[in-house]
Structures are given as C-alpha cells and as structure tokens.
Design an enzyme around this catalytic site. Structure first.
Site, mmCIF file in Angstrom:
data_model
loop_
_atom_site.group_PDB
_atom_site.id
_atom_site.type_symbol
_atom_site.label_atom_id
_atom_site.label_comp_id
_atom_site.label_asym_id
_atom_site.label_seq_id
_atom_site.Cartn_x
_atom_site.Cartn_y
_atom_site.Cartn_z
ATOM 1 C CE LYS A 44 0.000 -0.923 5.447
ATOM 2 N NZ LYS A 44 -1.165 -0.994 6.237
ATOM 3 C CE1 TYR A 62 9.713 32.668 2.198
ATOM 4 C CE2 TYR A 62 10.151 30.693 1.774
ATOM 5 C CZ TYR A 62 9.695 32.240 1.152
ATOM 6 O OH TYR A 62 9.252 31.242 0.075
HETATM 7 C C1 LIG Z 1 -0.281 -1.858 6.869
HETATM 8 C C2 LIG Z 1 -0.725 -3.297 7.422
HETATM 9 C C3 LIG Z 1 0.187 -3.694 7.737
HETATM 10 C C4 LIG Z 1 1.146 -4.352 8.234
HETATM 11 O O1 LIG Z 1 1.687 -3.405 8.871
HETATM 12 P P1 LIG Z 1 3.463 -3.269 9.519
HETATM 13 O O2 LIG Z 1 3.323 -2.437 10.849
HETATM 14 O O3 LIG Z 1 4.213 -2.465 7.960
HETATM 15 O O4 LIG Z 1 4.142 -4.625 9.124
HETATM 16 C C5 LIG Z 1 -0.268 -5.254 7.959
HETATM 17 N N1 LIG Z 1 -2.386 -5.428 8.414
HETATM 18 C C6 LIG Z 1 -2.726 -4.601 7.934
HETATM 19 C C7 LIG Z 1 -4.146 -4.617 8.016
HETATM 20 C C8 LIG Z 1 -2.111 -3.245 7.918
HETATM 21 O O5 LIG Z 1 -3.217 -1.711 7.543
#
Ligand SMILES: *Cc1c(COP(=O)(O)O)cnc(C)c1O
Length: 822
Positions: free
Chosen positions: A492, A717
């Site tokens: 993702k 800035y």
């Molecule tokens: C992002 C996610 C993971 C992975 O989590 P990490 O901490 O990056 O290993 C696993 N399960 C779900 C449902 C997630 O949204």
C-alpha cells in the site's frame, strides 16, 4: 564435448533414464532464468526457501530435456521417468554438490594461470580492475558481477573455454567449511587476499577462524599476494607453508610503499620494488580505491608488467559500477544502465533482469560490439542473437562495426549503427515511449552518452531503492515462518513510498503468496503493470467494486453495510467472487464484531458464489512490549472468532493476524498467513532485531549553493535561522514539497554531506532548505544524504516525534526513484 554418461561419472550419479545424446552447454539452477532449452541441464537444487524439483514439470514443458535430481519420483509418487519420457535423468545425492563437481572437473581441463580473490571487501573491484589491467596481454575470463558464492563460483568457472589465457574468479564465504568446496572449483594458481573486516563475522567463532577458513582457498597456489599491514591476516599467512608476494605501507615487503599523497583527483604513491624506487599516480583518492589499486599494482609487478606500462594502464582505469541501476527516463521509459560490463555472462544477467520486469510492455536493448569473449565472432553473435530472442526483447539496436556486420543473425526489425556518434546523430526522443531499455556497451563505446541522452531533466533529489536489501529483508522474515505459513506483503501507499510495481514485481519474482494495497486504484495499477499475484484491497469504496471484479482484485469486507453494497450489483454469473473478512478485536478501526455475525452469515449463505478466502484482524500495539497482554488478548479473541467464522461458513479459510512487529514478537501465532509491511522496507518495528535488516531506501539531494554569512545575519523565511557566529551555509534541493518534513526546521533535522552531519538552519522551505556546513569542505554539486544507512529513518522520525512509516510514505512523487541491485 561432455557426454551425459561422463556427467554421471563426474558427479557420482546414477543415470535414471537416458533417451538421447544432447549437448551440455547451459547449466541452469534457477528455472526463471531459462533462455535456451536446447543444451540446458537443470540442477534441481534444494535451497532454504525453495526446491528446484518443483519446477521440473514447467521446464520440461518449455523444452528442457536434461535434469539432475535428488529423488526418483515427484510428491505424488510418480517416477520422473514415467512423467518425462523424453528426458535424460540423473540421480545424485546433492544437486549443488554435483554442480560443484562438474565445475571442478571443467576447471581441471585447463592449465592457464587462474587468479583467485577473496577477502572481506574489494573482491569485485580488484577482479574487474585486474581484468582491465591485464587484458592488453591476455584473453581474460572472470566471474560475472559478484558471482562468488557456492552457486556463483561454479557458474563462473563454467565459462572457461580453450581461447582464454587467464582467469580471475572471486570467492566469498559466510560459514566455515564453504571455502574447502570452492578451492577445487577455482584451483587458483595465484591468490589475492584483499583484507579482513567485519562482514559475515556472525558465521564464525572468531575473526581468526574466519581468516583461516578463507586461507583454505590458497592451499595450492604458487603465490599469495596480500598486504602485510593487516596484522591478523599476516600472522595467519605466516603460520602456513604458502609462498607469498607482499606489499606494505608500514614494513619492508616485496613492494614497500613509502609515501602516498593526494594531488587533485589522483593519489601519488612512491614505492620500492627490487631495490628500485618508483612513482605511480593512481586515478582515485578514496582509501578503499587506493588499497584496491595497490593490490592490482602488486599483481602486475608479480607478473612482470614493466613500470611504464603499469602507469599507462592505470591511467585508463575506470571506476566499476557495482550495481545494475534502473532509472526513470524520457517519455515514460525506464533505463537499465549497464554500461560497464559487456561480456556474454554479463549480458545474460542483464537480460534476465529485463525479462523479469513485465511492467513495461516493450523491451528494448541497445548493445555494442562484444569485446573479449574468447569466442569466434560467428558463434558469439549467434549466441547473442539467441539470448536476446529468447528473452523476448522486441527492439534491438546494435552499435559498432562487428555487431553490424552480423546483422542478419538478428530479427529483421533490428537497427544498426556504426558508432555511438552515428546513433546519437539520428536519435529522436519520440522513437522511444513507455519502454524498458537495457543499455549495454563496452567502455570504448562510451554509452554513458546514450544514457545521458535518455535521462529526464533531474530535479536533484532521488530516492534510491536497494532491491537486494529488500530481498534480504524478505528472506529474513521468511526464515522466521513455519514452512506452510503463507506470506502476504503490504504494498500500500506506493509500497511504503518505495515504488509499487517495482517492489510488487520483485515480490512476484520471489513468489510471495499475496499482496495487499489500500485502495482499488493501487490494485488496478499493479494489474496494469503485469502483476498476477492475488491482491487484497483493504479499503475498497463501493463505487470501485466493478473495477475490482474487472481486475480480479479481492476486497476486504469489514461491515454489513459494505457487504450489502457489494452484493447489490454482484453479477449473476457463475464465477467465484473472492472476499476477505476483517474482524475487529481491539484496534477499533475497521472490522466485524461477534454481534454482527447473526446478520453476516445468513447474508453470505444466500450468495454461494461468494467465497471467503481469508479472515483476519490487526494488532493495535504489536510494536511495543508494553501492550503484549493486549496483543495476546486480541490474538485469542481472533482465534475464537475465526473458528466461529469457519463453522458458520462450513469451510476453511486462511486466518491471519500478525504484521511485521507481530512476526518478531509472537512467532507462535503465525496462523495460516502473516502480513509483512514496514519490515520489508528495512525498519524493524519492535526495535529488537534492527541489526538483522538492511536499509532499503536512501533519500539524497544535492547542494545548490554555498555561502558565507556573518554573525547576527539570519537564514530563510521568518528569519528563524540566526547565525550565532560567522558561518558557511549550504542550500540543498529538498523542501517540504518533496516530503521533507517542516518539523526538521531549526536544527531538529540534519543531513550528511561528505560523511559529516550538518544541521538544518532556519525553516525548511517548500523546495529547499539550508544547512550549516561551517568548517567543512562543501561545494555546490556535493551530495547530501537526507536519510539512509548512517542517518536512519528511525532516528530521524524520533527527532520530530513521528514514526518511520510517515517519513517513508511522505517522500513526494516528484522525487525520482532509482532502483538498483548490487
Ligand atoms: C499496513 C498493515 C499491515 C503491515 O503493518 P506493518 O506494521 O507495516 O508491518 C498489516 N496489516 C494491515 C491490516 C495493515 O493495514
């Protein structure tokens, strides 16, 4: 030509079936790298993560007819001879051992000088440089890239043919016992031991043991070349009856270096050899390159290359690109820049990389004449053309007189140019669009000019993604899994900022079981780029359901409302529609609770075309020990809820709960699958095993300008950066629009320039920020590391009170991604 019967006797194997005499030319150990079925022998090697026997059927289907196996039958109990009536089959006790024995036998057919190189650092560079330095006199064969392992060495040695006059092979080990296996394969006559450092220390009881093991490569050499300044190494070598040729900067040695000074971009070395004092200019200034060059000097002196000649050849030495880089280029093209290595083995490796990138539909190669292959031209270009064809490359551009002369061997569509200049004169950017282009040429063709022509205008900031580190991390987590635990990897958010299809593609190549993305569009993008693995979409919006079905993406269903919407326009076809049920056990984000079950299951039962593939939950605090009790409570609740899901559905589903931190903390609760996220990208979320992972991403930018300011003046800035003394500041080309958090302002953040940490001065601007470089030698164009191995994501995140996830995923899409492997 080696016969199958000879192969059996060399490997002490038993012929299970012999059908016909076939040439034995290509040794295949990775089924994905098949290019020429005729003449291929497949070794069904069993590794830590894989078993070659699983791929025999597919290879047979692709035309391979010679197999070395460790079993007589497949898992269903059918004998291989019965399944593959047309194949020659050889049974051995250990396929890797058989490959090694074959290579050792092959090596023994030649009596040319063979240089064997080992040591902790510099093996590949010394090998590449020596090949360059010796090739005016010799036809050299060498290990491709860093092929120095138990598998890489036999494949390297197999390239030896009767035209070669000298060989250079490197050997690397990580465990005791390994070098004894490599020695008979390489049978070096000249040894080079580069140095001894910390690499692979964990495999040995002591540094001394590691040196002793490595020295086993040299038990039969005529001479061992090394630097006596490495005390432990010197001590161990002296304890052995090995003839040596030494160099030193501290003691008297065969080659005694008395002074090294830097002059511009060169290092001037004064040394004494056979009582004569000599001067040599090395075209590098960094310590590692100087050491590598001195090893080469010693080897050249040992081989009686005249002093003047040595200088002449060193002047022409060029840095070795240690990695294959994949870069964004014009018109949506990607470029694999492999402009330094153009032997046949190197070509095969680069073509493999090309073939394993399905995301660009069209594959192109720009290739120069191949020099120094040791093969007659006819045979050489015949092989080159076959390799290119078998790797599915559609567009071929040949540059150089020799390759042009052999144009009839290539497809009709191939285009040829007599020189690089000729190509560039006719180059039109519009001729290249959405292609993956491999650029591969011998040095003299100066293909870097071609690479340059293809490069996009670079905004100085890049995110470098180390694909080898990614694979290392993947394997680390895999090593923690029970044999039948499946692996889902989270890609993702643009694969945590690292580039979704490049990462997904690598994961597909390494055969993970599942991918997951947050939104439908991310999944569609994967499909459009050739990803065929099953993909779960965690947060599908109702208006995307049709799109999901169209692309064979599997939604996570987390509420009754969402399920009802999903069912509303479910087509009345007979297809199976695969979904995943999310259960809420305490995270309180998305998911069903047990109260929903009485409504949920009748609804599912009314729609038998829906298949629940998996059910899962997410832990709220797996990264912190503080929450262990809560996590265990979540896992227990999940187990009982999931059991009820299966009872109510009347069939088994995949059950999963652990994220990266969970895999480390609760190995006993892997269930059927785990979901790996941040760990793949190099951050170990519990913090307890960070050492085992390799950093994947390095964010880099460049210095745009350097200026002096006097005490009391302000920077940037709101005039927040006040100089409390006279200062030198550098403006670097990264700002919050690139994802460089504004909270790094005013000393909270820092970057590394020329190895030194430089604090941010003043506020971070949109596209730039300023750093304090007082007292450092910094100039415009220097590289600034924003995060990477020396400035870890974890450290930088904690400096501004956030987590590595946020820093990684914030890197803006305008920052170019560069993917490389070593
Ligand atoms: C992002 C996610 C993971 C992975 O989590 P990490 O901490 O990056 O290993 C696993 N399960 C779900 C449902 C997630 O949204």
């Amino acid at each position: 030509m080696l016969t199958f019967q000879q192969l059996a006797s060399v490997t002490h194997g038993k012929v299970l079936q012999f059908v016909q005499a076939l040439p034995i030319i290509h040794l295949l150990t990775d089924s994905r790298k098949l290019s020429q079925p005729a003449g291929t022998v497949f070794f069904a090697i069993r590794g830590k993560y894989n078993d070659g026997h699983k791929y025999i059927a597919a290879l047979y289907g692709q035309g391979v007819r010679q197999f070395i196996v460790e079993k007589e039958q497949d898992e269903t109990g059918r004998t291989y001879s019965e399944c593959y009536p047309d194949a020659n089959l050889l049974l051995v006790t250990d396929c890797l051992g058989a490959l090694q024995q074959l290579a050792a036998w092959h090596r023994a057919q030649f009596s040319i000088p063979v240089i064997g190189i080992t040591g902790s650092n510099g093996k590949t560079i010394v090998k590449e440089w020596l090949a360059q330095l010796l090739s005016p006199d010799e036809l050299v064969v060498k290990s491709p890239r860093s092929y120095n392992s138990q598998l890489g060495v036999p494949l390297s040695v197999w390239q030896l043919n009767s035209n070669h006059t000298l060989a250079i092979f490197e050997a690397g080990i990580s465990l005791p016992g390994e070098m004894e296996k490599l020695q008979p394969i390489i049978q070096p006559t000249i040894g080079i031991f580069t140095n001894i450092g910390t690499a692979h220390d964990e495999g040995f009881t002591s540094r001394q043991q590691k040196v002793q093991e490595k020295l086993k490569l040299f038990t039969k050499v005529d001479v061992l070349i090394y630097c006596t300044d490495h005390e432990l190494l010197h001590h161990e070598v002296q304890a052995q009856p090995i003839k040596t040729f030494t160099w030193s900067r501290q003691h008297k040695a065969d080659v005694t270096v008395t002074a090294t000074t830097t002059a511009g971009h060169k290092t001037i070395v004064v040394y004494t050899y056979k009582g004569e004092k000599q001067r040599l200019a090395i075209p590098f200034t960094d310590e590692a390159s100087v050491e590598n060059a001195l090893h080469c000097l010693a080897a050249l002196l040992y081989r009686n290359v005249p002093f003047a000649e040595i200088q002449d050849r060193l002047d022409r030495l060029h840095p070795v690109a240690m990695r294959l880089e994949m870069k964004e280029a014009i018109n949506g093209c990607y470029l694999i820049d492999d402009t330094y290595n153009n032997d046949l083995a190197g070509l095969a490796i680069a073509l493999d990389l090309l073939a394993n990138q399905p995301q660009r539909v069209r594959h192109t190669i720009i290739l120069s004449d191949l020099l120094e292959s040791g093969l007659p031209e006819e045979a050489l270009y015949g092989q080159v053309a076959a390799l290119i064809k078998n790797h599915g490359v559609e567009k071929v551009i040949g540059i150089g007189p020799t390759i042009s002369h052999h144009k009839t061997k290539f497809s009709d569509a191939a285009v040829f140019y007599s020189s690089t200049a000729d190509f560039l004169a006719q180059f039109k950017t519009d001729d290249f669009r959405n292609e993956l282009i491999l650029v591969k040429g011998a040095r003299v063709f100066e293909f870097e000019r071609i690479v340059h022509a293809f490069q996009q205008k670079v905004h100085g900031t890049v995110l470098e993604v180390n694909l080898d580190a990614l694979v290392h991390n993947l394997n680390y987590y895999r090593s923690k899994l029970a044999p039948d635990t499946k692996l889902m990897v989270m890609v993702k958010a643009f694969a945590y900022g690292s580039g979704s299809f490049e990462v997904a593609n690598l994961l597909q190549f390494h055969r993970v079981d599942y991918l997951a993305v947050a939104y439908a569009d991310e999944g569609v993008m994967l499909r459009e780029n050739g990803i065929t693995l099953p993909v779960m979409v965690m947060n599908p919006s109702p208006d995307s359901f049709a799109k999901l079905r169209q692309h064979n993406l599997e939604p996570e269903i987390y509420s009754l409302e969402l399920l009802e919407q999903y069912l509303k326009d479910l087509p009345s076809d007979t297809l199976r529609h695969r979904i995943h049920l999310k259960l809420d056990t305490g995270m309180h984000r998305l998911g069903f609770t047990s109260e929903d079950f009485d409504a949920l299951f009748p609804l599912l039962q009314q729609h038998p075309q829906i298949q629940v593939i998996s059910t899962f939950t997410h832990l709220a605090g797996a990264d912190e020990a503080l929450h262990n009790d809560f996590s265990l409570m979540q896992i227990q609740n999940f187990k009982s809820m999931a059991a009820e899901v299966e009872v109510r559905l009347g069939y088994k589903v995949i059950k999963h709960a652990l994220n990266s931190a969970g895999i480390v903390r609760f190995p006993e609760h892997q269930l059927d699958m785990v979901r790996l996220g941040i760990g793949l990208y190099g951050v170990e979320a519990t913090g307890s095993e960070q050492e085992a992972l390799k950093p994947v991403s390095t964010l880099k930018t460049t210095v745009s300008q350097v200026k002096s300011i006097v005490k009391g003046e302000t920077v940037g800035y709101s005039r927040k950066g006040i100089a409390d003394s006279d200062k030198i500041i550098a403006t670097i080309a990264i700002g919050y629009a690139d994802g460089y958090d504004r909270r790094f302002s005013n000393g909270a953040g820092m970057v590394i320039i020329n190895g030194k940490r430089c604090p941010i001065i003043g506020n971070v601007c949109m596209d730039m920020c300023m750093v304090d470089v007082t007292g450092l030698d910094v100039k415009a164009g220097d590289e600034a590391i924003v995060f990477g191995s020396k400035l870890t994501l974890t450290e930088m995140a904690s400096r501004i009170g956030t987590i590595p996830y946020e820093l990684l995923t914030n890197v803006s899409s305008r920052v170019k991604r560069i993917f490389f492997s070593e």
